[in-house]
Design an enzyme around this catalytic site. Structure first.
Site, short mmCIF file in Angstrom:
data_model
loop_
_atom_site.label_atom_id
_atom_site.label_comp_id
_atom_site.label_asym_id
_atom_site.label_seq_id
_atom_site.Cartn_x
_atom_site.Cartn_y
_atom_site.Cartn_z
N ASP A 1 0.78 -1.32 -0.03
CA ASP A 1 0.02 -0.17 -0.02
C ASP A 1 0.86 1.15 0.25
OD1 ASP A 1 0.89 -0.54 2.69
OD2 ASP A 1 -1.14 -0.88 3.42
N ASP B 1 -7.76 -3.24 14.34
CA ASP B 1 -8.94 -3.61 13.77
C ASP B 1 -8.97 -4.60 13.02
OD1 ASP B 1 -8.12 -2.53 11.72
OD2 ASP B 1 -9.41 -0.78 11.55
N GLU C 1 -9.76 -1.95 5.35
CA GLU C 1 -10.35 -1.71 6.74
C GLU C 1 -11.46 -2.47 6.99
OE1 GLU C 1 -8.68 0.04 8.59
OE2 GLU C 1 -8.07 2.09 7.72
N HIS D 1 -7.30 -5.13 10.37
CA HIS D 1 -7.03 -4.84 8.92
C HIS D 1 -5.75 -5.52 8.46
CE1 HIS D 1 -4.96 -0.78 10.03
NE2 HIS D 1 -4.12 -1.56 9.43
C1 F6R Z 1 1.32 -1.53 5.94
C2 F6R Z 1 0.09 -2.24 6.00
C3 F6R Z 1 -0.43 -2.31 7.36
C4 F6R Z 1 0.13 -2.41 8.68
C5 F6R Z 1 -0.86 -2.66 9.89
C6 F6R Z 1 0.01 -2.60 11.28
O1 F6R Z 1 1.78 -1.66 4.92
O2 F6R Z 1 -0.25 -2.79 5.37
O3 F6R Z 1 -1.80 -3.05 7.25
O4 F6R Z 1 0.78 -3.65 8.42
O5 F6R Z 1 -1.48 -1.09 10.11
O6 F6R Z 1 0.88 -1.55 11.41
P1 F6R Z 1 1.97 -1.63 12.50
O7 F6R Z 1 2.81 -2.65 12.07
O8 F6R Z 1 2.79 -0.42 12.52
O9 F6R Z 1 1.29 -1.95 13.63
#
Ligand code: F6R
Length: 270
Positions: free
Chosen positions: A67, A136, A143, A138
């Site tokens: 992303d 959450d 989301e 994701h």
């Molecule tokens: C980032 C991504 C997100 C993160 C998630 C957890 O490329 O795909 O889904 O993996 O938000 O983020 P952290 O590791 O910072 O807790």
């Protein structure tokens, strides 16, 4: 889903890096799916060490990130391209032309999302997709409520994700509201997934993902439909799991098998 519980975040990085390195050694031209965020940093650091000290070679590897924020220039310190460059790419010998991060400044974002899907397809599909998980539930920026069949597209971030990611920006108002993200369907097409989680804030999402029902409200739960997912998580993230004993037994049986200790598995005792 295979569930490996390590004692802490360092153990998660160490174990995950070994998964990735073993694929890169077996298949030097493999296609890796990469994530940003705090969770995979330990994995990237260990892979960098393996590159520098153990000659782990990324020269033929192709990568696709999950992303990118819409509107941020690749040189912006909070862009995911910049994150990958600083935390991984510039420390290894990946070919810059083969390290793909979605372009959040593309003129026609809709057409670009389709192009990103085609680039993955032309590269032969993703062999191993590294995933973090949001509080959450994701994966990537899918989301709650995202279609479990979704493809790469534009997505509005939830308030919770914006608040969580504000730690990387000067203040919350600067966090972009839109992102390009691979879809859940795109992720499910990768040949293998490595789901990483550390810390107590992820315990609830991990429980729902591994032991809950499959629901678009927890997009990571769609991984239950994938045939080859390994979750590498630390004790804190595993705190809410109810079947931990069984997961440990599976790991023990696996290592007995790998070491040829068949009699301890009851094989050949009759
Ligand atoms: C980032 C991504 C997100 C993160 C998630 C957890 O490329 O795909 O889904 O993996 O938000 O983020 P952290 O590791 O910072 O807790």
């Amino acid at each position: 889903m295979r569930v490996i519980i390590e004692s802490d975040a360092q153990g998660v990085g160490w174990r995950a890096a070994r998964f990735v390195a073993s694929l890169v050694r077996r298949k030097p031209g493999c296609v890796l799916g990469l994530a940003t965020g705090g969770t995979p940093l330990g994995t990237y650091n260990e892979l960098i060490r393996m590159h520098q000290q153990e000659s782990l070679d990324f020269s033929q590897v192709t990568t696709f990130n999950l992303d990118e924020y819409v509107g941020l220039d690749p040189a912006h310190p909070q862009s995911y391209r910049y994150f990958m460059q600083e935390n991984f790419f510039r420390h290894i010998n990946v070919d810059p032309g083969k390290a793909h991060v979605p372009d959040g400044r593309a003129k026609d974002l809709g057409a670009y999302c389709q192009e990103y899907e085609q680039m993955i397809e032309h590269a032969g599909g993703i062999d191993l997709q590294i995933l973090g998980i949001g509080r959450d539930g994701h994966i990537a920026f899918n989301e709650p409520g995202s279609s479990l069949g979704s493809r790469t597209r534009l997505k509005s971030l939830t308030g919770e994700t914006i608040t969580d990611n504000a730690r990387f920006f000067e203040d919350e108002s600067q966090v972009p509201r839109l992102a390009i993200t691979m879809g859940v369907g795109t992720i499910l097409e990768s040949r293998q997934c490595l789901l990483l989680a550390t810390g107590t804030s992820k315990a609830r999402a991990i429980r729902s993902t591994i032991e809950g029902s499959i629901t678009a409200q927890v997009t990571a739960s769609a991984l239950q439909l994938h045939r080859d997912v390994t979750a590498v998580i630390d004790e804190e993230a595993a705190a809410w799991l109810t079947r931990r004993e069984y997961y440990a037994e599976v790991e023990e049986a696996q290592s007995l098998l790998e070491n040829g200790e068949f009699s301890r598995l009851g094989i050949g005792n009759q």
